[in-house]
Design an enzyme around this catalytic site. Sequence first.
Site, short mmCIF file in Angstrom:
data_model
loop_
_atom_site.label_atom_id
_atom_site.label_comp_id
_atom_site.label_asym_id
_atom_site.label_seq_id
_atom_site.Cartn_x
_atom_site.Cartn_y
_atom_site.Cartn_z
N THR A 144 0.83 -1.20 0.00
CA THR A 144 0.00 0.00 0.00
C THR A 144 0.87 1.26 0.00
O THR A 144 1.97 1.27 0.59
CB THR A 144 -0.96 0.03 1.21
OG1 THR A 144 -1.27 1.38 1.54
CG2 THR A 144 -0.39 -0.61 2.44
N SER A 179 -0.87 3.47 10.55
CA SER A 179 -1.80 2.62 11.31
C SER A 179 -1.10 1.28 11.51
O SER A 179 -0.10 0.99 10.84
CB SER A 179 -3.12 2.40 10.55
OG SER A 179 -2.92 1.44 9.52
N TYR A 181 -2.35 -1.61 10.64
CA TYR A 181 -2.53 -2.33 9.37
C TYR A 181 -1.41 -1.96 8.40
O TYR A 181 -0.75 -2.85 7.82
CB TYR A 181 -3.91 -2.02 8.76
CG TYR A 181 -3.91 -2.13 7.25
CD1 TYR A 181 -3.79 -3.38 6.63
CD2 TYR A 181 -3.99 -1.00 6.44
CE1 TYR A 181 -3.75 -3.48 5.25
CE2 TYR A 181 -3.95 -1.09 5.07
CZ TYR A 181 -3.83 -2.33 4.47
OH TYR A 181 -3.78 -2.43 3.11
N HIS A 182 -1.18 -0.65 8.22
CA HIS A 182 -0.15 -0.23 7.26
C HIS A 182 1.24 -0.71 7.71
O HIS A 182 2.10 -1.01 6.89
CB HIS A 182 -0.18 1.29 7.08
CG HIS A 182 -1.41 1.77 6.35
ND1 HIS A 182 -2.49 2.32 7.00
CD2 HIS A 182 -1.73 1.77 5.04
CE1 HIS A 182 -3.43 2.64 6.11
NE2 HIS A 182 -2.99 2.32 4.92
N LYS A 185 1.92 -4.06 6.53
CA LYS A 185 2.29 -4.09 5.11
C LYS A 185 3.79 -3.76 4.94
O LYS A 185 4.45 -4.30 4.06
CB LYS A 185 1.44 -3.10 4.29
CG LYS A 185 -0.06 -3.27 4.44
CD LYS A 185 -0.57 -4.59 3.92
CE LYS A 185 -0.88 -4.58 2.45
NZ LYS A 185 -1.60 -5.80 2.01
N1 LIG Z 1 -9.04 -1.99 -1.43
C1 LIG Z 1 -8.10 -1.05 -1.41
O1 LIG Z 1 -8.36 0.13 -1.64
C2 LIG Z 1 -6.67 -1.42 -1.13
C3 LIG Z 1 -5.70 -0.42 -1.20
C4 LIG Z 1 -4.36 -0.76 -0.98
C5 LIG Z 1 -4.02 -2.07 -0.70
N2 LIG Z 1 -5.00 -3.03 -0.62
C6 LIG Z 1 -4.58 -4.41 -0.35
O2 LIG Z 1 -5.13 -5.25 -1.35
C7 LIG Z 1 -5.47 -6.53 -0.80
C8 LIG Z 1 -6.92 -6.87 -1.09
O3 LIG Z 1 -7.74 -5.84 -0.53
P1 LIG Z 1 -9.31 -5.91 -0.59
O4 LIG Z 1 -9.81 -4.53 -0.52
O5 LIG Z 1 -9.73 -6.79 -1.73
O6 LIG Z 1 -9.62 -6.64 0.80
P2 LIG Z 1 -10.65 -7.83 1.11
O7 LIG Z 1 -10.73 -7.98 2.58
O8 LIG Z 1 -11.93 -7.64 0.39
O9 LIG Z 1 -9.88 -9.09 0.47
C9 LIG Z 1 -8.93 -9.86 1.16
C10 LIG Z 1 -9.43 -11.29 1.16
O10 LIG Z 1 -8.44 -12.12 1.78
C11 LIG Z 1 -9.09 -13.06 2.58
N3 LIG Z 1 -8.18 -13.51 3.63
C12 LIG Z 1 -7.59 -12.76 4.60
N4 LIG Z 1 -6.84 -13.53 5.41
C13 LIG Z 1 -6.94 -14.80 4.95
C14 LIG Z 1 -6.43 -16.05 5.38
N5 LIG Z 1 -5.69 -16.16 6.49
N6 LIG Z 1 -6.71 -17.16 4.64
C15 LIG Z 1 -7.50 -17.07 3.54
N7 LIG Z 1 -8.03 -15.90 3.09
C16 LIG Z 1 -7.77 -14.78 3.80
C17 LIG Z 1 -10.31 -12.33 3.14
O11 LIG Z 1 -11.34 -13.20 3.56
C18 LIG Z 1 -10.72 -11.45 1.96
O12 LIG Z 1 -11.71 -12.06 1.16
C19 LIG Z 1 -5.13 -6.46 0.68
O13 LIG Z 1 -3.85 -7.01 0.90
C20 LIG Z 1 -5.09 -4.97 0.97
O14 LIG Z 1 -4.21 -4.68 2.02
C21 LIG Z 1 -6.30 -2.73 -0.84
#
Ligand SMILES: NC(=O)c1ccc[n+]([C@@H]2O[C@H](COP(=O)([O-])OP(=O)(O)OC[C@H]3O[C@@H](n4cnc5c(N)ncnc54)[C@H](O)[C@@H]3O)[C@@H](O)[C@H]2O)c1
Length: 382
Positions: A144, A179, A181-182, A185
């Site tokens: 991120t 945060s 969370y960040h 990452k």
């Molecule tokens: N959505 C955004 O704007 C954004 C921005 C920057 C980074 N990200 C990163 O992108 C990735 C996806 O984000 P998202 O918005 O789709 O989130 P999301 O929560 O919708 O998707 C993540 C998925 O991973 C699954 N998961 C988590 N831990 C798990 C485990 N131990 N075993 C199996 N499955 C597991 C969750 O159930 C979920 O469905 C993340 O790593 C997030 O940090 C997202």
Amino acid sequence: MQILILGGDGYLGWPTAMHLSAHGHEVAIVDNYLRRRMCLEQGVEPLFPVPDMHRRAAIWEKVTGKRIAVHVGDLRRWDFVSEVFQSVKPDAVLHYAEQPSAPYSMLDRRTADLTLSNNIGVTANVIFAVREFCPDAQIVKIGTMGEYGTPNIDIEEGWLEIDHKGRKDKFLYPRQASSLYHTTKVMDTDLLWFYVRTWGLRATDLMQGPVYGIMTDENENNPELMPFFNYDELFGTVLNRFVVQAVVGYPLTVYGQGGQTRGYLNIKDTLQCVRLSLEQPARKGELRIFNQFTETFSVNDLADKVVRIGKDLGLHVSIRALPNPRKEAEEHYYNPVHTGLLDLGLKPNYLTDDVLAQMMQLVMKYSAAVRPDIIFKSVKWS
Ligand SMILES: NC(=O)c1ccc[n+]([C@@H]2O[C@H](COP(=O)([O-])OP(=O)(O)OC[C@H]3O[C@@H](n4cnc5c(N)ncnc54)[C@H](O)[C@@H]3O)[C@@H](O)[C@H]2O)c1
């Protein structure tokens, strides 16, 4: 390519699965429904219900004739991870499977512990599984832009060359996440870099900004194939939240002065970026880092756009400046480089008035389902 998508049920995971399948790749998805369970636990829900992975894969196969393999399980469990990697034999692994919410990570000790152990634990298992079962496969991990924080100098793409007392070296760009969370990452990136240099793995880390949108080329005609769309403070990204707030007449929740500036991208561009990174992989022994966003906006810029387009659509949209529950700079310098993905071939879908109006019109169809009580919870950083 045979591509294994970890976190394939998620906001980004499911649209990516369809996109890569539509582009001729063999796709397998893995998820343990953690995101759905966290929403249930916190009493929040997406704007519309989303079918489970088996059901969505069946709909996709019916519409396109293409199969997406589904594996349900926890990627922190090594026995499950090794079974999946051995049965799928991936050419590339796309790692989305993390707890992705900054406010959730700041709720209390338990959610902090879950975020830490889940995110670092899954990343470590992915690295060990690639080394053991598919050492030539590229790992594409989603980082991120929040890893960098808001430094008072330009943000480079992952690396910074330092000239110190007459000597030069290249390091990961300094990170100062805002945060827990960040911070996980940041730890992910460090872990990946350690094993890339130690074991010669190939990896791409995509420093992504907040994503907005619902529609992609693959779900346009089929609402059952649309991703989760959360509008609550915990799991909704800022523009998605503002759009829902505007539609139901809830004043836009701008935190503090609203000068917080970030790099944003349309969900369609997430799909392009990951596909381009998978199809043009990093070299063995390389950790390649791209800054994944297409344009920068302050929170005030976004709020003003939503007010203007909302008014065009006949909505009554107002802004409410709230005391900032987070600890972050509200006015700051922000100038991140983002040329790497453009060089790979990214064709950005910018946030035009039409794009925003289409998003608002889609959300208006679901306005009766919006629960104003879950929009703002004021999760405080301290
Ligand atoms: N959505 C955004 O704007 C954004 C921005 C920057 C980074 N990200 C990163 O992108 C990735 C996806 O984000 P998202 O918005 O789709 O989130 P999301 O929560 O919708 O998707 C993540 C998925 O991973 C699954 N998961 C988590 N831990 C798990 C485990 N131990 N075993 C199996 N499955 C597991 C969750 O159930 C979920 O469905 C993340 O790593 C997030 O940090 C997202």
